[in-house]
Design an enzyme around this catalytic site. Structure first.
Site, PDB file in Angstrom:
ATOM      1  N   PRO A 190       0.783  -1.227   0.000  1.00  0.00           N
ATOM      2  CA  PRO A 190       0.000   0.000   0.000  1.00  0.00           C
ATOM      3  C   PRO A 190       0.822   1.288   0.000  1.00  0.00           C
ATOM      4  CG  PRO A 190      -0.747  -1.476   1.741  1.00  0.00           C
ATOM      5  CD  PRO A 190       0.421  -2.132   1.089  1.00  0.00           C
ATOM      6  N   ASN A 191       0.347   2.227  -0.777  1.00  0.00           N
ATOM      7  CA  ASN A 191       0.876   3.608  -0.859  1.00  0.00           C
ATOM      8  C   ASN A 191       2.182   3.750  -1.635  1.00  0.00           C
ATOM      9  OD1 ASN A 191      -1.244   4.822   0.688  1.00  0.00           O
ATOM     10  ND2 ASN A 191      -0.353   3.887   2.503  1.00  0.00           N
ATOM     11  N   ARG A 225       4.665  11.324  -2.853  1.00  0.00           N
ATOM     12  CA  ARG A 225       4.361  11.112  -1.439  1.00  0.00           C
ATOM     13  C   ARG A 225       5.573  11.441  -0.554  1.00  0.00           C
ATOM     14  NH1 ARG A 225       4.562   5.130   1.179  1.00  0.00           N
ATOM     15  NH2 ARG A 225       3.673   5.674   3.185  1.00  0.00           N
ATOM     16  N   TYR A 253      10.727   9.688   1.358  1.00  0.00           N
ATOM     17  CA  TYR A 253      10.813   8.557   0.429  1.00  0.00           C
ATOM     18  C   TYR A 253      11.534   8.874  -0.885  1.00  0.00           C
ATOM     19  CZ  TYR A 253       7.421   6.606   3.684  1.00  0.00           C
ATOM     20  OH  TYR A 253       6.803   6.147   4.824  1.00  0.00           O
ATOM     21  N   ASN A 304       8.554  -4.727  -0.354  1.00  0.00           N
ATOM     22  CA  ASN A 304       8.291  -3.562   0.489  1.00  0.00           C
ATOM     23  C   ASN A 304       6.803  -3.595   0.792  1.00  0.00           C
ATOM     24  OD1 ASN A 304       7.949  -1.171   1.809  1.00  0.00           O
ATOM     25  ND2 ASN A 304       9.112   0.075   0.348  1.00  0.00           N
ATOM     26  N   ALA A 335       2.973  -0.109   5.092  1.00  0.00           N
ATOM     27  CA  ALA A 335       2.482  -0.136   6.477  1.00  0.00           C
ATOM     28  C   ALA A 335       2.077  -1.534   6.938  1.00  0.00           C
ATOM     29  CB  ALA A 335       1.311   0.832   6.618  1.00  0.00           C
ATOM     30  N   HIS A 345       3.982  -3.475   9.644  1.00  0.00           N
ATOM     31  CA  HIS A 345       3.905  -3.238  11.079  1.00  0.00           C
ATOM     32  C   HIS A 345       2.756  -3.962  11.772  1.00  0.00           C
ATOM     33  CE1 HIS A 345       6.847  -0.311   9.941  1.00  0.00           C
ATOM     34  NE2 HIS A 345       5.973   0.352   9.195  1.00  0.00           N
ATOM     35  N   ASP A 397       2.128 -14.724   7.981  1.00  0.00           N
ATOM     36  CA  ASP A 397       1.798 -16.151   7.811  1.00  0.00           C
ATOM     37  C   ASP A 397       1.985 -16.591   6.365  1.00  0.00           C
ATOM     38  OD1 ASP A 397       1.273 -16.349  10.486  1.00  0.00           O
ATOM     39  OD2 ASP A 397      -0.909 -16.418  10.294  1.00  0.00           O
ATOM     40  N   GLU A 432      12.940  -8.394   3.002  1.00  0.00           N
ATOM     41  CA  GLU A 432      12.131  -7.225   3.393  1.00  0.00           C
ATOM     42  C   GLU A 432      12.933  -5.959   3.113  1.00  0.00           C
ATOM     43  OE1 GLU A 432      11.068  -7.304   7.558  1.00  0.00           O
ATOM     44  OE2 GLU A 432      10.488  -5.190   7.542  1.00  0.00           O
ATOM     45  N   HIS A 453      12.853  -1.494   2.877  1.00  0.00           N
ATOM     46  CA  HIS A 453      12.185  -0.216   3.130  1.00  0.00           C
ATOM     47  C   HIS A 453      13.067   0.907   2.616  1.00  0.00           C
ATOM     48  CE1 HIS A 453       9.300  -2.230   5.678  1.00  0.00           C
ATOM     49  NE2 HIS A 453      10.320  -2.874   6.217  1.00  0.00           N
ATOM     50  N   LEU A 454      12.441   1.892   2.024  1.00  0.00           N
ATOM     51  CA  LEU A 454      13.184   3.077   1.575  1.00  0.00           C
ATOM     52  C   LEU A 454      13.727   3.838   2.778  1.00  0.00           C
ATOM     53  CD1 LEU A 454      10.298   3.753  -0.775  1.00  0.00           C
ATOM     54  CD2 LEU A 454      12.594   3.965  -1.697  1.00  0.00           C
ATOM     55  N   SER A 455      12.873   4.061   3.756  1.00  0.00           N
ATOM     56  CA  SER A 455      13.280   4.813   4.942  1.00  0.00           C
ATOM     57  C   SER A 455      13.840   3.852   5.987  1.00  0.00           C
ATOM     58  CB  SER A 455      12.063   5.559   5.519  1.00  0.00           C
ATOM     59  OG  SER A 455      11.074   4.640   5.950  1.00  0.00           O
ATOM     60  N   ARG A 465      12.369   6.106  12.976  1.00  0.00           N
ATOM     61  CA  ARG A 465      11.153   6.890  12.775  1.00  0.00           C
ATOM     62  C   ARG A 465      10.204   6.719  13.970  1.00  0.00           C
ATOM     63  NH1 ARG A 465       8.762   6.027   6.991  1.00  0.00           N
ATOM     64  NH2 ARG A 465       7.584   7.853   7.708  1.00  0.00           N
ATOM     65  N   ARG A 504       6.579   2.318  13.822  1.00  0.00           N
ATOM     66  CA  ARG A 504       7.258   1.765  12.642  1.00  0.00           C
ATOM     67  C   ARG A 504       8.463   0.910  13.017  1.00  0.00           C
ATOM     68  NH1 ARG A 504       4.980   4.625   8.252  1.00  0.00           N
ATOM     69  NH2 ARG A 504       4.417   6.709   8.944  1.00  0.00           N
TER      70      ARG A 504
HETATM   71  C1  DQA Z   1       8.030   2.017   4.131  1.00  0.00           C
HETATM   72  C2  DQA Z   1       7.996   2.326   5.629  1.00  0.00           C
HETATM   73  C3  DQA Z   1       6.627   2.068   6.194  1.00  0.00           C
HETATM   74  O1  DQA Z   1       6.601   2.385   7.582  1.00  0.00           O
HETATM   75  C4  DQA Z   1       5.587   2.915   5.505  1.00  0.00           C
HETATM   76  O2  DQA Z   1       4.297   2.596   5.984  1.00  0.00           O
HETATM   77  C5  DQA Z   1       5.655   2.802   4.013  1.00  0.00           C
HETATM   78  C6  DQA Z   1       6.959   2.766   3.375  1.00  0.00           C
HETATM   79  C7  DQA Z   1       9.395   2.404   3.489  1.00  0.00           C
HETATM   80  O3  DQA Z   1       9.646   1.959   2.377  1.00  0.00           O
HETATM   81  O4  DQA Z   1      10.165   3.159   4.092  1.00  0.00           O
HETATM   82  O5  DQA Z   1       4.640   2.824   3.332  1.00  0.00           O
HETATM   83  O6  DQA Z   1       7.857   0.619   3.944  1.00  0.00           O
END
Ligand code: DQA
Length: 147
Positions: free
Chosen positions: A9-10, A17, A22, A73, A76, A79, A86, A97, A99-101, A106, A110
């Site tokens: 998502p997102n 964004r 990011y 990635n 959210a 978390h 599962d 796994e 993550h950009l950030s 943070r 997170r």
């Molecule tokens: C994220 C970090 C997550 O906490 C956040 O909800 C995202 C992006 C990252 O790539 O840093 O949507 O996965």
């Protein structure tokens, strides 16, 4: 062998964004650079806003076979999605796994990932480069050279 790059998502909103968190690259930019940087591999890209669709994609990939691994990635969902955790446990394909950030630098909520324990490893905080490092991590697992 194909590498599946899965985004939750997102992440479709990258570029627009919160660029200060990011970066300014869109998901298409990131995906294009992966193809350029790792010409020996074939990539499949999938992004969804839906938890269930992410699970279905993982199961389809497992059943279909031919995947080297997954760079994930989960946004959210990282978390709180026990369903995703599962699903990762249920498949044999290695999942990295990413993550950009840096999720550990943070907000408190997170700093906990419910999927890390069932992933082969975690890469967090290197911007778009996290995806490249994710691919390299997979190559390390299966002992392949980049070129
Ligand atoms: C994220 C970090 C997550 O906490 C956040 O909800 C995202 C992006 C990252 O790539 O840093 O949507 O996965």
């Amino acid at each position: 062998m194909t590498i599946l790059v899965l985004n939750g998502p997102n992440l479709s909103r990258l570029g627009k964004r919160e660029p200060e968190v990011y970066g300014r690259q869109t998901l298409d930019d990131i995906n294009r650079k992966l193809v350029e940087n790792f010409p020996r591999f074939s990539f499949e890209f999938f992004q969804t806003e839906y938890e269930g669709a992410l699970l279905e994609k993982l199961f389809q990939s497992e059943d279909q076979g031919g995947y080297l691994g997954v760079v994930l990635n989960a946004g959210a969902l990282t978390h709180y999605s026990i369903a995703l955790r599962d699903a990762i446990s249920a498949v044999t394909i290695p999942v990295v796994e990413v993550h950009l950030s840096n999720i550990y630098a943070r907000e408190e909520f997170r700093r906990r990932s419910v999927i890390s324990e069932v992933c082969v490893g975690v890469i967090s905080g290197f911007g778009a480069n996290s995806y490249h490092l994710g691919v390299r991590a997979l190559m390390g697992i299966v002992s392949l050279e980049p070129e």
